[in-house]
Design an enzyme around this catalytic site. Structure first.
Site, mmCIF file in Angstrom:
data_model
loop_
_atom_site.group_PDB
_atom_site.id
_atom_site.type_symbol
_atom_site.label_atom_id
_atom_site.label_comp_id
_atom_site.label_asym_id
_atom_site.label_seq_id
_atom_site.Cartn_x
_atom_site.Cartn_y
_atom_site.Cartn_z
ATOM 1 N N ARG A 15 0.842 -1.213 0.000
ATOM 2 C CA ARG A 15 0.000 0.000 0.000
ATOM 3 C C ARG A 15 0.871 1.256 0.000
ATOM 4 N NH1 ARG A 15 -0.922 4.894 2.133
ATOM 5 N NH2 ARG A 15 -0.344 4.118 4.195
ATOM 6 N N ASP A 16 1.511 1.536 1.117
ATOM 7 C CA ASP A 16 2.303 2.756 1.253
ATOM 8 C C ASP A 16 3.475 2.755 0.278
ATOM 9 O OD1 ASP A 16 2.924 5.199 2.321
ATOM 10 O OD2 ASP A 16 3.780 4.445 4.183
ATOM 11 N N HIS A 207 6.946 4.317 12.625
ATOM 12 C CA HIS A 207 6.857 4.279 11.158
ATOM 13 C C HIS A 207 7.895 5.286 10.646
ATOM 14 C CE1 HIS A 207 4.364 4.160 7.290
ATOM 15 N NE2 HIS A 207 5.179 5.177 7.088
ATOM 16 N N HIS A 209 10.736 6.739 7.864
ATOM 17 C CA HIS A 209 11.291 6.808 6.509
ATOM 18 C C HIS A 209 12.795 7.058 6.620
ATOM 19 C CE1 HIS A 209 7.560 7.071 3.880
ATOM 20 N NE2 HIS A 209 7.096 6.921 5.107
ATOM 21 N N CYS A 240 6.751 9.957 -0.375
ATOM 22 C CA CYS A 240 5.577 10.744 -0.004
ATOM 23 C C CYS A 240 5.348 11.752 -1.109
ATOM 24 C CB CYS A 240 5.802 11.450 1.333
ATOM 25 S SG CYS A 240 4.430 12.538 1.751
ATOM 26 N N ASN A 249 9.936 4.106 2.908
ATOM 27 C CA ASN A 249 9.919 3.627 4.290
ATOM 28 C C ASN A 249 11.198 2.831 4.525
ATOM 29 O OD1 ASN A 249 6.952 4.058 5.149
ATOM 30 N ND2 ASN A 249 6.802 3.127 3.132
#
Length: 302
Positions: A15-16, A207, A209, A240, A249
């Site tokens: 997803r991300d 979370h 990055h 992003c 990430n």
């Protein structure tokens, strides 16, 4: 210093990680990636998001992907739902968990979802209520908890404010995200401390990055605080769209290598994980963005 004996990784690559890819990734490839990840031992996978395909075309095949997965017992499949409409579409695909998101930065909130932090929380309140009524777990993602591309540094007080709002609408677990990867360990520690005023240690995750190469250091300080849940992305996929220069990430492979080297159990087979990262990287026609994967693939080749 007591470190957790076991760590849970939530794999956000499908997803991300993939949502910002310019080239379309077919549903079959996404499904295969999920299958490879669960075969490697990942038990929490963020599969897709139910957002308007106008805004995130890559996720337009959300229902098809969810339908295509051969679900494995003991694996939780989560989806991102930005509003009630998204939730209503998502619930038809039987997710185990939904994710709502808000920013600790007002400027980022406006640029990202065209509303204030308070308005975004008000928008999520009925989503949380509907999910809990349907017996679906609700996780919250708090973005820009240490830095924002528009505002610069984000004070811990902003994180405290956002965590309180999330708790207020019934969000059961929150992730503290360094969305643009500018955080360093003490800044991350302060953001986590602000969150822990509202949430139990077992209901908080990290979370991070890796834009400035700090994600593993930020993971380590979180572990030292007792945090035992982290979002990671296979092959370091992601970025992003609203933060120029933000890289992916932290790579799942790198975090697994770190944890295993510290004697912390993850239940993940690193070799199979590297194969999953290689699979999606080959499709995207680039090398995995993971130091551990690169080193171990070189070793295999030798």
């Amino acid at each position: 210093m007591t470190l957790p004996t076991r760590v849970k990784l939530v794999e956000v690559g499908p997803r991300d990680g993939l949502q910002n890819e310019k080239q379309p990734v077919p549903a079959a490839v996404k499904v295969e990636l999920v299958h490879r990840l669960q075969d490697a031992g990942l038990t929490d996978i963020e599969v897709t998001s139910f957002v308007s395909p106008k805004w995130v075309p890559q996720m337009g095949d959300n229902a098809e992907v969810m339908a295509g997965i051969q679900r494995k017992p003991g694996v939780r499949y989560s989806v991102l739902t930005p509003n009630l409409q998204g939730f209503e579409a998502a619930v038809k695909t039987s997710p185990d968990e939904i994710v709502v998101f808000a920013s600790a930065s007002e400027a980022f909130s406006q640029k990202n979802i065209n509303c204030s932090i308070a308005e975004s929380i008000a928008r999520f309140a009925p989503v949380v209520e509907a999910a809990k009524a349907a017996g679906i777990f609700v996780r919250g993602a708090m973005s820009c908890t240490v830095g924002c591309p528009y505002e610069g540094e984000v004070a811990p007080e902003r994180v405290d404010y956002l965590a309180g709002l999330m708790k207020g609408i019934g969000v059961q677990h929150v992730g503290v995200a360094d969305t643009i990867g500018v955080g360093t360990p003490l800044k991350v520690q302060r953001a986590l401390e602000a969150t822990l005023k509202h949430y139990d240690l077992n209901d908080v995750s990290g979370h991070f990055h890796d834009t400035y190469g700090q994600a593993l250091a930020n993971t380590l300080i979180s572990l030292q605080m007792g945090v035992w849940q982290f979002d990671t992305s296979v092959a370091g996929l992601g970025g992003c769209p609203y933060a120029k220069g933000a890289t992916g990430n932290v790579a799942t492979e790198d975090v697994v290598y770190l944890l295993h080297g510290m004697g912390i159990d993850t239940g993940i087979d690193l070799d199979k994980l590297i194969d999953a990262g290689q699979f999606i990287s080959d499709f995207l026609q680039r090398k995995p963005n993971s130091r551990a994967a690169t080193a171990l693939l070189n070793k295999r080749a030798a």
